[in-house]
Enzyme design. Structure first.
Site, short mmCIF file in Angstrom:
data_model
loop_
_atom_site.label_atom_id
_atom_site.label_comp_id
_atom_site.label_asym_id
_atom_site.label_seq_id
_atom_site.Cartn_x
_atom_site.Cartn_y
_atom_site.Cartn_z
N PRO A 285 -22.49 17.08 22.43
CG PRO A 285 -23.05 16.12 25.61
CD PRO A 285 -23.09 16.78 23.84
CG ASN A 286 -18.90 12.50 22.47
OD1 ASN A 286 -17.79 12.58 22.78
ND2 ASN A 286 -19.84 11.70 23.40
NE ARG B 112 -19.64 9.39 18.46
CZ ARG B 112 -21.37 10.33 18.68
NH1 ARG B 112 -21.43 11.01 18.37
NH2 ARG B 112 -21.91 9.29 20.27
CE1 TYR C 113 -24.22 8.23 16.40
CE2 TYR C 113 -22.35 8.24 16.63
CZ TYR C 113 -23.51 7.85 16.79
OH TYR C 113 -24.13 7.68 18.09
CG ASN D 178 -27.47 15.02 17.32
OD1 ASN D 178 -28.08 14.78 17.92
ND2 ASN D 178 -27.26 14.50 16.20
CB ALA E 24 -25.28 11.06 25.12
CG HIS F 213 -30.05 9.24 25.32
ND1 HIS F 213 -31.63 9.35 24.34
CD2 HIS F 213 -29.16 9.47 24.44
CE1 HIS F 213 -30.80 8.69 23.27
NE2 HIS F 213 -29.71 9.24 23.17
CD GLU G 51 -35.41 13.86 19.84
OE1 GLU G 51 -36.64 14.18 19.94
OE2 GLU G 51 -34.91 13.34 20.58
CG HIS H 179 -31.33 11.16 16.95
ND1 HIS H 179 -30.19 12.56 18.29
CD2 HIS H 179 -32.69 12.02 18.30
CE1 HIS H 179 -30.97 12.52 19.26
NE2 HIS H 179 -32.24 12.65 19.55
CB SER I 260 -28.06 6.72 14.91
OG SER I 260 -28.26 7.56 15.62
NE ARG J 184 -27.27 3.55 18.30
CZ ARG J 184 -26.76 4.41 17.83
NH1 ARG J 184 -26.92 5.98 18.18
NH2 ARG J 184 -24.92 4.22 18.04
C1 DQA Z 1 -26.76 10.96 17.88
C2 DQA Z 1 -28.21 9.81 18.87
C3 DQA Z 1 -27.54 9.59 20.15
O1 DQA Z 1 -28.02 8.17 21.37
C4 DQA Z 1 -25.81 9.26 20.53
O2 DQA Z 1 -25.71 9.36 22.02
C5 DQA Z 1 -24.78 10.71 19.68
C6 DQA Z 1 -25.39 10.54 17.94
C7 DQA Z 1 -27.36 11.09 16.24
O3 DQA Z 1 -27.35 11.74 15.89
O4 DQA Z 1 -27.51 9.63 16.34
O5 DQA Z 1 -24.50 11.25 20.47
O6 DQA Z 1 -27.54 12.10 18.67
#
Ligand code: DQA
Length: 157
Positions: free
Chosen positions: A15-16, A23, A28, A79, A82, A85, A103, A105, A107, A112
């Protein structure tokens, strides 16, 4: 597994991540998901792999993409955004996938907010690449290639 499947990697984005570039660029970066997929695809080509890429804002779509990779893809780079989590359905789907799972990410979630410090994906991943921004896509594909070539595979309890 066919020879083609044995060299195919699935890159899953949660998502996102479709909003990358717009964003929170301070967190990011300025690159879009398309840019990251292109990096992953180029890296895959360089190491003799094929890349399939799927992004969805829906948990169920990602679960189904993981099911669809069974017997059809050699490895998964994910990736989960969210969902990382709290999405135990992704944990369970990945546990039922036989190949390496990386996995990824952009960030470093561990640096964080506290709620980002838990990953339900990490226990079913061969390893995690976090905090390297777009470089992570290159590193993840290189890790997959080396795992598929029989270099030491991370322990998955
Ligand atoms: C993320 C880190 C996640 O905590 C966050 O919700 C994201 C992006 C990252 O690529 O750093 O949507 O997966």
């Amino acid at each position: 597994m066919s020879p083609a499947a044995a060299r195919t990697v699935l890159l899953l984005s949660g998502p996102n991540l479709n909003l990358l570039g717009e964003r929170e660029p301070e967190v990011y970066g300025a690159a879009t998901l398309e840019d990251h997929v292109a990096t992953a695809r180029m890296t895959a080509k360089r190491v003799g792999l094929e890349l399939e890429a799927v992004q969805s804002n829906r948990e169920g779509d990602l679960v189904e993409a993981i099911h669809g990779a069974r017997g059809r893809c050699a490895a998964i780079v994910i990736n989960p955004g969210a969902l990382t989590h709290y999405a135990w359905s992704l944990h369970d789907a990945l546990a039922a996938f036989e190949g390496p799972v990386v996995e990824l990410h952009l960030s470093n979630p561990n640096a964080r907010e506290p709620w980002r410090h838990t990953s339900v994906i990490a226990p079913v991943a061969s390893g995690s690449i976090v905090g390297f921004g777009g470089l992570g896509y290159e590193l993840a594909i290189e890790a997959v290639a080396r795992l598929l070539d029989g270099e030491e595979v991370g322990a998955r309890g």
